[in-house]
Design an enzyme around this catalytic site. Structure first.
Site, PDB file in Angstrom:
ATOM      1  N   ALA A  66      -2.615   5.916  -0.436  1.00  0.00           N
ATOM      2  CA  ALA A  66      -3.124   5.782  -1.806  1.00  0.00           C
ATOM      3  C   ALA A  66      -2.625   4.444  -2.349  1.00  0.00           C
ATOM      4  O   ALA A  66      -1.607   3.914  -1.890  1.00  0.00           O
ATOM      5  CB  ALA A  66      -2.609   6.935  -2.649  1.00  0.00           C
ATOM      6  N   GLY A 111      -2.238   8.739   2.224  1.00  0.00           N
ATOM      7  CA  GLY A 111      -3.620   9.167   1.981  1.00  0.00           C
ATOM      8  C   GLY A 111      -4.563   8.749   3.099  1.00  0.00           C
ATOM      9  O   GLY A 111      -5.595   9.390   3.319  1.00  0.00           O
TER      10      GLY A 111
HETATM   11  N1  COA Z   1      -1.020   0.558  -1.971  1.00  0.00           N
HETATM   12  C1  COA Z   1      -1.281  -0.636  -2.535  1.00  0.00           C
HETATM   13  N2  COA Z   1      -1.218  -1.783  -1.853  1.00  0.00           N
HETATM   14  C2  COA Z   1      -0.898  -1.735  -0.564  1.00  0.00           C
HETATM   15  C3  COA Z   1      -0.613  -0.514   0.096  1.00  0.00           C
HETATM   16  C4  COA Z   1      -0.696   0.672  -0.674  1.00  0.00           C
HETATM   17  N3  COA Z   1      -0.477   1.866  -0.140  1.00  0.00           N
HETATM   18  N4  COA Z   1      -0.295  -0.792   1.368  1.00  0.00           N
HETATM   19  C5  COA Z   1      -0.402  -2.118   1.517  1.00  0.00           C
HETATM   20  N5  COA Z   1      -0.752  -2.688   0.348  1.00  0.00           N
HETATM   21  C6  COA Z   1      -0.976  -4.112   0.061  1.00  0.00           C
HETATM   22  C7  COA Z   1       0.333  -4.869  -0.064  1.00  0.00           C
HETATM   23  O1  COA Z   1       0.872  -4.709  -1.372  1.00  0.00           O
HETATM   24  C8  COA Z   1      -0.116  -6.255   0.233  1.00  0.00           C
HETATM   25  O2  COA Z   1      -0.775  -6.794  -0.910  1.00  0.00           O
HETATM   26  P1  COA Z   1      -0.415  -8.296  -1.428  1.00  0.00           P
HETATM   27  O3  COA Z   1      -0.840  -9.171  -0.277  1.00  0.00           O
HETATM   28  O4  COA Z   1      -1.277  -8.458  -2.637  1.00  0.00           O
HETATM   29  O5  COA Z   1       1.044  -8.310  -1.668  1.00  0.00           O
HETATM   30  C9  COA Z   1      -1.186  -6.060   1.305  1.00  0.00           C
HETATM   31  O6  COA Z   1      -1.625  -4.730   1.162  1.00  0.00           O
HETATM   32  C10 COA Z   1      -0.654  -6.246   2.708  1.00  0.00           C
HETATM   33  O7  COA Z   1       0.444  -5.367   2.893  1.00  0.00           O
HETATM   34  P2  COA Z   1       1.883  -5.849   3.422  1.00  0.00           P
HETATM   35  O8  COA Z   1       2.903  -4.844   2.955  1.00  0.00           O
HETATM   36  O9  COA Z   1       2.113  -7.272   3.073  1.00  0.00           O
HETATM   37  O10 COA Z   1       1.655  -5.719   4.996  1.00  0.00           O
HETATM   38  P3  COA Z   1       2.785  -5.513   6.106  1.00  0.00           P
HETATM   39  O11 COA Z   1       2.090  -5.706   7.403  1.00  0.00           O
HETATM   40  O12 COA Z   1       3.982  -6.312   5.821  1.00  0.00           O
HETATM   41  O13 COA Z   1       3.201  -3.944   5.971  1.00  0.00           O
HETATM   42  C11 COA Z   1       2.797  -1.587   5.744  1.00  0.00           C
HETATM   43  C12 COA Z   1       2.276  -2.944   6.272  1.00  0.00           C
HETATM   44  C13 COA Z   1       1.684  -0.556   5.953  1.00  0.00           C
HETATM   45  C14 COA Z   1       4.037  -1.160   6.545  1.00  0.00           C
HETATM   46  C15 COA Z   1       3.142  -1.711   4.252  1.00  0.00           C
HETATM   47  O14 COA Z   1       2.049  -2.319   3.571  1.00  0.00           O
HETATM   48  C16 COA Z   1       3.422  -0.392   3.575  1.00  0.00           C
HETATM   49  O15 COA Z   1       4.477   0.185   3.755  1.00  0.00           O
HETATM   50  N6  COA Z   1       2.467   0.087   2.747  1.00  0.00           N
HETATM   51  C17 COA Z   1       2.623   1.303   1.984  1.00  0.00           C
HETATM   52  C18 COA Z   1       2.494   2.520   2.861  1.00  0.00           C
HETATM   53  C19 COA Z   1       2.719   3.778   2.045  1.00  0.00           C
HETATM   54  O16 COA Z   1       3.799   4.047   1.551  1.00  0.00           O
HETATM   55  N7  COA Z   1       1.649   4.577   1.914  1.00  0.00           N
HETATM   56  C20 COA Z   1       1.692   5.827   1.211  1.00  0.00           C
HETATM   57  C21 COA Z   1       1.370   5.644  -0.209  1.00  0.00           C
HETATM   58  S1  COA Z   1       1.491   7.189  -1.071  1.00  0.00           S
END
Ligand code: COA
Length: 258
Positions: A66, A111
């Protein structure tokens, strides 16, 4: 149909629905949930659509959960509504009378993992990663994850994954029964198409009734009455007569959906 967060491509009875926010790893914001609701209504209503592939734009993510940027405003009341609407839309996907396959490249987290689990089958790329990391944010999966994950992989493993928030590889997901196949990322869509093409020429009612009966077991714990009714429904069709006649005449059946 033009949708803000999704791309739709209809070819030969299969509609490919692509989550189209690659720069945000296809995170599911509220607009995406609304768009999925609209897109799947179209799938229900359009007789030319026989099957669905749901995928994410780019190689990095199916969906990374999400959209956390929308979480700041959540309180008890709107948090409940947030979960209820997501659950309703994901249930619409699970109940879709046409087969839905998730084609997963990259992250299927939170999600995103829940959305994949609402689909009828899952094909994962070798590099795909799965997880329910909500616990790291102080919340729980709210789009059906606490219910569907135990159904797919068993209670102990599901509780472990949800409580630790750890990610698992596609291979582990396959071993646990979370995904049907693991293939090289270039073949994820092809594998989904291969399976759907085998289903497309079957009798449409037999397909939709199978989905309904299997869901009835998981929803109500007892789908036997649903199965008996559905079996009766199939027996009323021209396709059933055709299937039996074709077997007796040693030829391929020509199902018409009637
Ligand atoms: N919600 C909103 N934005 C998200 C997102 C999420 N769940 N997951 C990734 N993004 C965004 C990041 O904020 C980033 O945006 P920006 O470039 O404007 O800063 C972009 O997507 C790329 O993500 P980034 O974190 O830079 O990539 P990464 O390769 O370093 O890490 C993940 C990848 C998946 C490990 C990391 O993005 C992450 O932990 N995301 C959240 C996962 C999560 O907790 N999901 C459950 C939500 S309830």
């Amino acid at each position: 149909m033009s949708l803000e967060t999704l791309k739709l491509d209809k070819t030969g009875g299969i509609v490919t629905i692509t989550l189209n926010r690659a720069d945000k790893l296809n995170a599911l914001n509220q607009q995406t949930i609304k768009d999925l609701d609209t897109a799947f209504q179209e799938v229900y209503d359009d007789p030319e659509i026989k099957a669905v592939i749901l995928t994410g734009a780019g190689d990095k993510a199916f969906a990374a959960g999400a959209d956390i940027s929308e979480f700041k405003e959540l309180n008890y009341m709107n948090g409940r509504k947030f979960a209820e609407y997501g659950q309703e839309v994901f249930e619409k996907i699970e109940d879709c009378p046409k087969p839905v396959i998730a084609a997963i490249k990259g992250f299927a987290l939170g999600g995103g993992c829940e959305l994949a689990m609402a689909c009828h089958m899952r094909i994962a790329a070798e590099e795909a990663k799965f997880g329910q990391p909500e616990v790291n944010l102080g919340i729980i999966p709210g789009y059906g994850g606490t219910q569907r994950l135990p159904l797919l992989i068993g209670k102990a493993k599901a509780i472990e994954l949800i409580l630790t928030g750890e990610m698992i590889t596609a291979e582990t997901a396959h071993r646990l029964g979370l995904v049907n196949y693991v293939v090289p990322k270039e073949e994820v869509i092809l594998k989904a198409e291969e399976i759907l093409n085998k289903i497309l020429n079957k009798a449409g009612l037999a397909v939709s009734q199978t989905i309904e009966c299997v869901n009835a077991f998981y929803r109500e714990g007892d789908g036997y009455q649903t199965e008996a009714n559905a079996f009766g429904n199939c027996c009323k069709t021209e396709d059933f007569k055709e299937g039996v006649a074709a077997f007796v005449e040693k030829r391929k059946p020509n199902f018409t959906g009637k």
